[in-house]
Design a protein around this motif. Structure first.
Motif, mmCIF file in Angstrom:
data_model
loop_
_atom_site.group_PDB
_atom_site.id
_atom_site.type_symbol
_atom_site.label_atom_id
_atom_site.label_comp_id
_atom_site.label_asym_id
_atom_site.label_seq_id
_atom_site.Cartn_x
_atom_site.Cartn_y
_atom_site.Cartn_z
ATOM 1 N N ARG A 1 -105.628 86.801 9.560
ATOM 2 C CA ARG A 1 -104.832 86.597 8.342
ATOM 3 C C ARG A 1 -104.778 85.090 8.114
ATOM 4 O O ARG A 1 -104.410 84.328 9.020
ATOM 5 N N VAL A 2 -105.159 84.670 6.900
ATOM 6 C CA VAL A 2 -105.180 83.256 6.536
ATOM 7 C C VAL A 2 -104.419 83.095 5.221
ATOM 8 O O VAL A 2 -104.549 83.926 4.318
ATOM 9 N N ARG A 3 -103.650 82.031 5.129
ATOM 10 C CA ARG A 3 -102.861 81.735 3.924
ATOM 11 C C ARG A 3 -103.391 80.480 3.240
ATOM 12 O O ARG A 3 -103.774 79.518 3.904
ATOM 13 N N MET A 4 -103.384 80.505 1.904
ATOM 14 C CA MET A 4 -103.651 79.297 1.118
ATOM 15 C C MET A 4 -102.392 79.056 0.278
ATOM 16 O O MET A 4 -102.049 79.873 -0.582
ATOM 17 N N ARG A 5 -101.711 77.957 0.593
ATOM 18 C CA ARG A 5 -100.484 77.632 -0.131
ATOM 19 C C ARG A 5 -100.790 77.384 -1.609
ATOM 20 O O ARG A 5 -101.794 76.757 -1.945
ATOM 21 N N PHE A 6 -99.903 77.854 -2.462
ATOM 22 C CA PHE A 6 -100.085 77.640 -3.896
ATOM 23 C C PHE A 6 -99.919 76.163 -4.220
ATOM 24 O O PHE A 6 -99.000 75.502 -3.746
ATOM 25 N N LYS A 7 -100.836 75.665 -5.029
ATOM 26 C CA LYS A 7 -100.780 74.299 -5.546
ATOM 27 C C LYS A 7 -101.169 74.366 -7.018
ATOM 28 O O LYS A 7 -102.185 74.994 -7.351
ATOM 29 N N PRO A 8 -100.435 73.706 -7.889
ATOM 30 C CA PRO A 8 -100.827 73.688 -9.306
ATOM 31 C C PRO A 8 -102.251 73.158 -9.515
ATOM 32 O O PRO A 8 -102.913 73.551 -10.476
ATOM 33 N N ILE B 1 -107.111 70.117 2.620
ATOM 34 C CA ILE B 1 -107.010 69.747 1.206
ATOM 35 C C ILE B 1 -106.576 70.953 0.364
ATOM 36 O O ILE B 1 -105.748 70.829 -0.537
ATOM 37 N N LEU B 2 -107.131 72.122 0.673
ATOM 38 C CA LEU B 2 -106.793 73.335 -0.075
ATOM 39 C C LEU B 2 -105.503 73.991 0.417
ATOM 40 O O LEU B 2 -105.054 74.968 -0.167
ATOM 41 N N GLY B 3 -104.914 73.473 1.492
ATOM 42 C CA GLY B 3 -103.650 74.018 1.983
ATOM 43 C C GLY B 3 -103.792 75.352 2.690
ATOM 44 O O GLY B 3 -102.910 76.209 2.591
ATOM 45 N N MET B 4 -104.893 75.527 3.428
ATOM 46 C CA MET B 4 -105.131 76.791 4.131
ATOM 47 C C MET B 4 -104.672 76.692 5.580
ATOM 48 O O MET B 4 -104.793 75.637 6.203
ATOM 49 N N GLN B 5 -104.168 77.822 6.092
ATOM 50 C CA GLN B 5 -103.674 77.870 7.459
ATOM 51 C C GLN B 5 -103.921 79.251 8.051
ATOM 52 O O GLN B 5 -103.630 80.271 7.414
ATOM 53 N N VAL B 6 -104.445 79.289 9.268
ATOM 54 C CA VAL B 6 -104.643 80.544 9.980
ATOM 55 C C VAL B 6 -103.288 80.994 10.521
ATOM 56 O O VAL B 6 -102.634 80.259 11.246
ATOM 57 N N LYS C 1 -105.806 89.113 -11.977
ATOM 58 C CA LYS C 1 -105.327 87.731 -12.000
ATOM 59 C C LYS C 1 -104.260 87.527 -10.922
ATOM 60 O O LYS C 1 -103.261 88.231 -10.897
ATOM 61 N N PRO C 2 -104.486 86.542 -10.017
ATOM 62 C CA PRO C 2 -103.456 86.267 -9.007
ATOM 63 C C PRO C 2 -102.284 85.507 -9.638
ATOM 64 O O PRO C 2 -102.459 84.736 -10.573
ATOM 65 N N GLY C 3 -101.102 85.774 -9.106
ATOM 66 C CA GLY C 3 -99.916 85.072 -9.586
ATOM 67 C C GLY C 3 -99.847 83.657 -9.037
ATOM 68 O O GLY C 3 -100.592 83.288 -8.130
ATOM 69 N N PRO C 4 -98.947 82.847 -9.577
ATOM 70 C CA PRO C 4 -98.780 81.463 -9.113
ATOM 71 C C PRO C 4 -97.989 81.415 -7.807
ATOM 72 O O PRO C 4 -96.841 80.993 -7.758
ATOM 73 N N ARG C 5 -98.614 81.908 -6.763
ATOM 74 C CA ARG C 5 -97.981 81.947 -5.440
ATOM 75 C C ARG C 5 -99.046 81.857 -4.369
ATOM 76 O O ARG C 5 -100.233 81.839 -4.674
ATOM 77 N N ASP C 6 -98.622 81.784 -3.130
ATOM 78 C CA ASP C 6 -99.579 81.689 -2.021
ATOM 79 C C ASP C 6 -100.553 82.854 -2.074
ATOM 80 O O ASP C 6 -100.195 83.977 -2.454
ATOM 81 N N MET C 7 -101.801 82.574 -1.659
ATOM 82 C CA MET C 7 -102.815 83.628 -1.536
ATOM 83 C C MET C 7 -102.951 83.972 -0.057
ATOM 84 O O MET C 7 -102.916 83.086 0.798
ATOM 85 N N ILE C 8 -103.114 85.246 0.214
ATOM 86 C CA ILE C 8 -103.268 85.751 1.571
ATOM 87 C C ILE C 8 -104.641 86.404 1.690
ATOM 88 O O ILE C 8 -105.030 87.205 0.834
#
Length: 154
Positions: A37-44, A23-28, A92-99
């Motif tokens: 290292r895990v990524r969370m895809r940016f979602k509005p 649901i949160l768009g996370m991927q190992v 403040k994180p930018g509007p992009r994927d979080m790592i």
């Protein structure tokens, strides 16, 4: 030391037991013994008033990274659980994927202390620093989730 779990094995646990990850768009993306290292895809949908990624979403990303670090050391013991999570929001994180880049600080028989640095992809500097502790069930007594639920193959 080699990792005790692979990304496909982690993904199988996440798919079966933690739908919030999808649901949160996370991927190992990467796992090594004591690191990940895990990524969370940016979602509005993850943006809160003020135009920043919501803190609870960043905490979820950090917690997943801690879980992956612990599994990399002990293998597929699904019932390892968070006992403490401390987060310092740095900018403040930018509007992009979080790592999330996680690593073990100390691994004992029953507790593991993990550190996670959170970044906005493509930006310099951490947006948050996280430390946490995971409780590790006794290896010889820790039932898997499949055993607890009576799933096939238990």
């Amino acid at each position: 030391m080699t990792t005790k779990i692979t990304i496909p094995e982690i993904q199988a646990i996440l798919d079966a037991e933690l739908p919030l990850v999808d649901i949160l768009g996370m991927q190992v993306e990467d796992v090594a013994a004591g690191a990940c290292r895990v990524r969370m895809r940016f979602k509005p949908d993850l943006v809160r008033p003020g135009g920043t990624v919501a803190g609870p979403a960043m905490m979820a990303l950090a917690d997943l990274a801690m879980y992956v670090v612990v599994l990399s050391l002990i293998g597929p013991v699904e019932l390892a659980v968070t006992t403490n999570l401390n987060i310092n929001f740095l900018r403040k994180p930018g509007p992009r994927d979080m790592i999330a880049e996680g690593r073990i600080l100390k691994a004992g028989k029953r507790l593991a202390v993990v550190e996670v640095d959170l970044y906005s992809e493509g930006e310099e500097g951490m947006v948050a620093h996280v430390t946490g502790t995971y409780s590790i069930p006794p290896q010889d007594k820790a039932p898997t989730i499949a055993q607890l639920t009576g799933a096939a193959g238990a």
